[in-house]
Every structure is written in structure tokens, then in C-alpha cells.
Design a protein around this motif. Structure first.
Motif, PDB file in Angstrom:
ATOM      1  N   ALA A   1       0.821  -1.209   0.000  1.00 55.38           N
ATOM      2  CA  ALA A   1       0.000   0.000   0.000  1.00 55.38           C
ATOM      3  C   ALA A   1       0.854   1.257   0.000  1.00 55.38           C
ATOM      4  CB  ALA A   1      -0.926  -0.008   1.217  1.00 55.38           C
ATOM      5  N   ALA A   2       1.856   1.280   0.876  1.00 58.20           N
ATOM      6  CA  ALA A   2       2.666   2.488   1.026  1.00 58.20           C
ATOM      7  C   ALA A   2       3.405   2.848  -0.251  1.00 58.20           C
ATOM      8  CB  ALA A   2       3.655   2.305   2.176  1.00 58.20           C
TER       9      ALA A   2
ATOM     10  N   ALA B   1      -6.772   7.734   2.605  1.00 56.67           N
ATOM     11  CA  ALA B   1      -7.840   8.733   2.464  1.00 56.67           C
ATOM     12  C   ALA B   1      -7.437   9.829   1.493  1.00 56.67           C
ATOM     13  CB  ALA B   1      -8.180   9.321   3.828  1.00 56.67           C
ATOM     14  N   VAL B   2      -6.199  10.301   1.623  1.00 62.13           N
ATOM     15  CA  VAL B   2      -5.707  11.327   0.696  1.00 62.13           C
ATOM     16  C   VAL B   2      -5.600  10.748  -0.715  1.00 62.13           C
ATOM     17  CG1 VAL B   2      -3.766  12.840   0.140  1.00 62.13           C
ATOM     18  CG2 VAL B   2      -4.500  12.583   2.509  1.00 62.13           C
ATOM     19  N   GLY B   3      -5.166   9.479  -0.804  1.00 65.69           N
ATOM     20  CA  GLY B   3      -5.051   8.838  -2.105  1.00 65.69           C
ATOM     21  C   GLY B   3      -6.373   8.768  -2.851  1.00 65.69           C
TER      22      GLY B   3
ATOM     23  N   VAL C   1       1.024  15.871   1.558  1.00 65.16           N
ATOM     24  CA  VAL C   1       0.351  15.349   2.751  1.00 65.16           C
ATOM     25  C   VAL C   1       0.427  13.824   2.770  1.00 65.16           C
ATOM     26  CG1 VAL C   1      -1.865  15.151   3.939  1.00 65.16           C
ATOM     27  CG2 VAL C   1      -1.176  17.341   2.937  1.00 65.16           C
ATOM     28  N   GLN C   2       0.249  13.219   1.621  1.00 65.73           N
ATOM     29  CA  GLN C   2       0.320  11.762   1.516  1.00 65.73           C
ATOM     30  C   GLN C   2       1.703  11.244   1.898  1.00 65.73           C
ATOM     31  OE1 GLN C   2      -0.314  10.037  -2.474  1.00 65.73           O
ATOM     32  NE2 GLN C   2      -2.039   8.955  -1.570  1.00 65.73           N
ATOM     33  N   GLY C   3       2.755  11.897   1.390  1.00 66.32           N
ATOM     34  CA  GLY C   3       4.108  11.487   1.736  1.00 66.32           C
ATOM     35  C   GLY C   3       4.398  11.655   3.216  1.00 66.32           C
TER      36      GLY C   3
ATOM     37  N   ALA D   1      -4.643   0.301  -2.498  1.00 62.49           N
ATOM     38  CA  ALA D   1      -4.055   0.625  -1.199  1.00 62.49           C
ATOM     39  C   ALA D   1      -5.072   0.472  -0.080  1.00 62.49           C
ATOM     40  CB  ALA D   1      -3.502   2.051  -1.221  1.00 62.49           C
ATOM     41  N   LEU D   2      -6.331   0.812  -0.342  1.00 65.11           N
ATOM     42  CA  LEU D   2      -7.379   0.663   0.662  1.00 65.11           C
ATOM     43  C   LEU D   2      -7.545  -0.798   1.066  1.00 65.11           C
ATOM     44  CD1 LEU D   2      -9.754   1.721   2.344  1.00 65.11           C
ATOM     45  CD2 LEU D   2     -11.181   1.532   0.291  1.00 65.11           C
ATOM     46  N   VAL D   3      -7.583  -1.685   0.105  1.00 67.36           N
ATOM     47  CA  VAL D   3      -7.705  -3.118   0.392  1.00 67.36           C
ATOM     48  C   VAL D   3      -6.514  -3.601   1.219  1.00 67.36           C
ATOM     49  CG1 VAL D   3      -7.753  -5.424  -0.639  1.00 67.36           C
ATOM     50  CG2 VAL D   3      -9.108  -3.574  -1.647  1.00 67.36           C
ATOM     51  N   CYS D   4      -5.326  -3.177   0.834  1.00 68.94           N
ATOM     52  CA  CYS D   4      -4.119  -3.597   1.569  1.00 68.94           C
ATOM     53  C   CYS D   4      -4.122  -3.054   2.995  1.00 68.94           C
ATOM     54  CB  CYS D   4      -2.875  -3.120   0.827  1.00 68.94           C
ATOM     55  SG  CYS D   4      -2.546  -3.985  -0.717  1.00 68.94           S
ATOM     56  N   ALA D   5      -4.590  -1.828   3.184  1.00 70.35           N
ATOM     57  CA  ALA D   5      -4.634  -1.233   4.518  1.00 70.35           C
ATOM     58  C   ALA D   5      -5.597  -1.995   5.427  1.00 70.35           C
ATOM     59  CB  ALA D   5      -5.051   0.232   4.420  1.00 70.35           C
ATOM     60  N   VAL D   6      -6.736  -2.423   4.884  1.00 72.61           N
ATOM     61  CA  VAL D   6      -7.687  -3.208   5.672  1.00 72.61           C
ATOM     62  C   VAL D   6      -7.064  -4.545   6.072  1.00 72.61           C
ATOM     63  CG1 VAL D   6      -9.902  -4.408   5.608  1.00 72.61           C
ATOM     64  CG2 VAL D   6      -9.718  -2.093   4.677  1.00 72.61           C
ATOM     65  N   ILE D   7      -6.402  -5.205   5.133  1.00 76.70           N
ATOM     66  CA  ILE D   7      -5.728  -6.472   5.432  1.00 76.70           C
ATOM     67  C   ILE D   7      -4.701  -6.277   6.549  1.00 76.70           C
ATOM     68  CG2 ILE D   7      -4.125  -8.198   4.507  1.00 76.70           C
ATOM     69  CD1 ILE D   7      -5.539  -7.844   1.798  1.00 76.70           C
TER      70      ILE D   7
END
Length: 434
Positions: A53-54, A119-121, A139-141, A206-212
Motif C-alpha cells: 500500500a505504502a 484517504a488522501v489517495g 500530505v500523503q508522503g 491501497a485501501l484493500v491492503c490497509a484493511v488487510i
């Protein structure tokens, strides 16, 4: 340089240590996480997903710069700030956010960092102008800066020392998958539906990976919170910067990344020219070579177990140098094989050096890892800029020369460390003989 496989007691807290929190349910399984023990596989997969994700988010605009330039009617140089803003903010914020992880916990900070970045992504595709796009990317970085150092510190505290290199190698493997997928997915979707759709797709991945990550990562069992004390933080950073071994590891990380940044910045320029004349879509797919980095970083633990840390670094250096020399040939097959060797050597060296930082720092591990990350991204920026300058000044041969110079720097630093370790052992032997 002591071998990374030697076990040492784990001590936490970079600032003024506070009483440890009562043990949570995870502490019912005694001992550190090791391969085969409950929680190790979940932890490895969680941090792998976080790395994907990152780095998918961090480099999502790199393959889209021509499309962004045309879509927003800006120059290529202006569009490139969408990448520089993210990596620059990460380098700037990684140290202060690592200090927050000492107070609030590695798991908490990694969760918040990924949540904000994702969220920013999801907002980035709707940026109405270049200025808004650059601001959101910054902000994302900054948000992503909370992940790398905290992840390294979490692993150092929760994983048995002999398994640490392998665990960090899996996290670095996630980085390589994320960096590759962010560029490739964005490039092909942009070709079909435009750059905004491409950025939206990366955000959803990235959202899916963050949830995992959040569901699978085990609770910390060995974290001891520390109070926020700027003076103590400054002293911790000062100790790390005056530690000879840590300084050498920071230099090794920066030099390896200089090679990698130079090669992957200039390779596109070379492949569009004679005798290759490749289209941009095919050039974007070159990042599939990152899969080799996934394998080599995941195998770093086994390399250290067999060769020792210095031996693994020498193998990584030799592989990288061989790839640089091979890439000089005017054959597409030779160039691709050269990229494979360069990528394998870089990711193996990076995994070994970054894990050694976490093992070397007995206190303030998050800050030690943060300083490594800062050096790493300084090397990335320097390599990208110098690699492009070298290519336009003297062609691919000049870029290879720059890479070989950085490789020579890694060898020099490692040899100096070997000499220093031998000198220290002799001095101890003489002192004990008295």
C-alpha cells in the motif's frame, strides 16, 4: 561489523521510559515471534500488505508524468513535483513521526499513517489543479512517513533476533511489489481511461491492503511506551549519529539507493533511443523486474545465515556491479538481465542494511530506523538527479560510471567496518591478556 545473526536482548524506548502497559491477550503466547509460531505468518502478511500500500501510493504518479503534464497543461518539470513532494515530505517527517511511535505505539502509528495516506489517495484523482495535486501528494508522503521506521521498530521488538532479517526482508518485498504495481497499474489504466482513473485505481488497491494490514497485524507484546521529551529525542538521535556502525549502515543504504535511483531514472531515456526504440507502454512494464527484488529481499535472511552480514553485503555489491556492466551492451536481452541483477543486488543489500540498523540500536530503534530511511531517500533523490544529469552529459555509460562509483563506496564502507571490527577485537584481546 558484528554479524546480524548474533542474538541480543531487546530493549525498547528511545525517550524517557514510562512503566510498561499491562500485557494484552497476545502475551498469552510467550516468547518472540518466529517462523512457525502463532502470529508470525499473520504479522508477515500484514506488513507485506502495508508495504504494498505504502509504495504503490508513494510512486503512483511517477509513470503518469506525461499524462499529468498534458492533462493539466503544465511542463514535465512541474509535473515531476507530484513525485518529489511525496518523497521529500516522507524524508522530512519520518524522524518526528518515529518519535510519536515511541509514545503511542508502533501498531497505532502505522494504522493512522496508512489510514490518512489512503484517504488522501482517494482524494488525489479529484485535484482540480497542479497546485492541489502537489499539496495532496505532500500530505500523503508526510503520512506515509509514519510507516517505515515504525515497522522496523515493531519487528525488532516482536521478532526473535535470528528471524529478524527474514521478517524485514518480507516487508521490503512488499515495498518492491507496491512500487512495481503502483507504476504498472497506473501506466496501463492511464492509457485506457486517463491518469485520474489510474490514481483512483491505485487508491483502491491501497485501501484493500490497509484493511488487510489492520485485521491481521498482531498486537504488540514487547512495546514499552515512552514520554515525549524533545531533549531526550535529540540525545537519542545524537547517539545514533555518533555510533560508527550505524553511520556506516546509513551510508550503505544511501549509496545502494543512489545506484537504484540513477538506473531507473535514466533507463527510460535509453530505451526510447537507438538501437531499442521501445514504446512508452513497454518501458513502463520494465518495472516487472521489481519481482526479482521481492525474491532477493525475502531471501536476505538466508544469505546472512550462510554468509554473515558482511558476506551478504559483498554478494549484493558484486551482483549490482555485474548488472551495471552487463547493461552497457547494446542488446535488449543483456540490458534486461543487467536490470535483473541490479535490482536483486539492491534489494538484498537494502534488506541486510536496514535489518542491521534495527539489530544494532538497543534503544530508540524507531529513531535509528528513521535516520536510515532519511539517508535512503536522500540517496534516492541524489541518484535520480545525478543519474539524469550523467545520462544527458555522457549517455548510459556515464550513468553506469556513477552507479559503479556508488558501489565502490559501499565496498569501501564495508571494508572499513571489517578493519574496525578486527582492530577492536585485537585491542580487547590485548587488554584481556594483561
Amino acid at each position: 561489523m558484528p554479524d546480524v545473526s548474533t542474538e541480543a536482548p531487546v530493549r525498547t524506548g528511545a525517550l524517557a521510559s514510562a512503566p510498561a502497559e499491562p500485557p494484552n491477550d497476545a502475551s498469552r503466547t510467550p516468547g518472540p515471534l518466529t517462523p512457525g509460531r502463532p502470529g508470525y505468518r499473520r504479522m508477515s502478511f500484514a506488513l507485506f500488505a502495508a508495504g504494498v500500500a505504502a509504495f504503490a501510493l508513494l510512486y503512483s504518479t511517477q509513470a503518469l508524468l506525461p499524462a499529468i503534464s498534458a492533462g493539466l497543461d503544465v511542463s514535465a518539470g512541474q509535473a515531476s513535483w507530484t513525485v518529489s513532494a511525496a518523497t521529500g515530505a516522507l524524508a522530512l517527517f519520518v524522524l518526528p513521526l518515529s518519535a510519536l511511535s515511541e509514545r503511542f505505539g508502533r501498531r497505532t502509528l502505522m494504522t493512522v499513517s496508512l489510514t490518512v495516506a489512503v484517504a488522501v489517495g482517494l482524494l488525489v484523482p479529484f485535484a482540480p489543479s497542479l497546485q492541489w495535486l502537489i499539496a495532496l501528494r505532500a500530505v500523503q508522503g508526510a503520512a506515509l512517513a509514519g510507516l517505515p521506521a515504525s515497522a522496523m521498530a515493531y519487528l525488532a521488538e516482536e521478532v526473535r533476533p535470528r528471524a529478524l532479517v527474514g521478517a524485514i526482508g518480507l516487508f521490503v518485498a512488499g515495498n518492491s511489489i507496491g512500487g512495481m504495481s503502483g507504476r504498472i497499474v497506473a501506466g496501463w489504466i492511464s492509457q485506457l481511461w486517463g491518469w485520474r482513473a489510474a490514481l483512483a485505481a491505485v487508491g483502491l488497491i491501497a485501501l484493500v491492503c490497509a484493511v488487510i494490514f489492520r485485521v491481521l497485524l498482531p498486537k504488540a507484546r514487547n512495546f514499552a511506551p515512552a514520554t515525549l521529551n524533545p531533549l531526550a529525542l535529540a540525545k537519542t538521535v545524537g547517539r545514533h549519529l555518533t555510533d560508527p556502525l550505524l553511520r556506516r549502515l546509513y551510508a550503505i543504504g544511501a549509496l545502494f539507493m543512489t545506484v537504484f535511483g540513477a538506473v531507473y531514472t535514466a533507463i527510460g531515456f535509453r530505451l526510447v533511443q537507438e538501437p531499442f526504440n521501445l514504446p512508452q507502454g513497454v518501458i513502463g512494464s520494465i518495472f516487472l523486474v521489481y519481482l526479482v527484488g521481492t525474491l532477493s529481499s525475502a531471501a536476505a535472511g538466508k544469505l546472512v545465515g550462510r554468509l554473515g552480514r558482511r558476506g551478504a553485503l559483498y554478494l549484493a555489491v558484486g551482483t549490482t556491479a555485474a548488472g551495471l556492466l552487463l547493461s552497457l551492451a547494446d542488446s535488449l536481452g543483456a540490458v534486461l538481465l543487467g536490470l535483473v541483477l541490479i535490482t536483486a543486488g539492491f534489494f538484498a543489500g537494502h534488506a541486510v542494511a536496514s535489518s542491521a540498523v534495527s539489530r544494532t540500536a538497543k534503544t530508540g530503534r524507531a529513531q535509528a530506523s528513521a535516520l536510515y530511511q532519511s539517508a535512503y531517500y536522500v540517496g534516492s533523490s541524489a541518484g535520480g538527479t545525478l543519474g539524469a544529469v550523467a545520462f544527458h552529459a555522457g549517455g548510459w555509460g556515464a550513468t553506469v560510471a556513477l552507479g559503479l562509483l556508488a558501489v565502490l563506496g559501499v565496498v569501501s564502507v564495508t571494508l572499513y567496518g571489517t578493519h574496525a571490527a578486527r582492530t577492536e577485537r585485537r585491542a580487547l584481546a590485548v587488554a584481556s591478556g594483561r
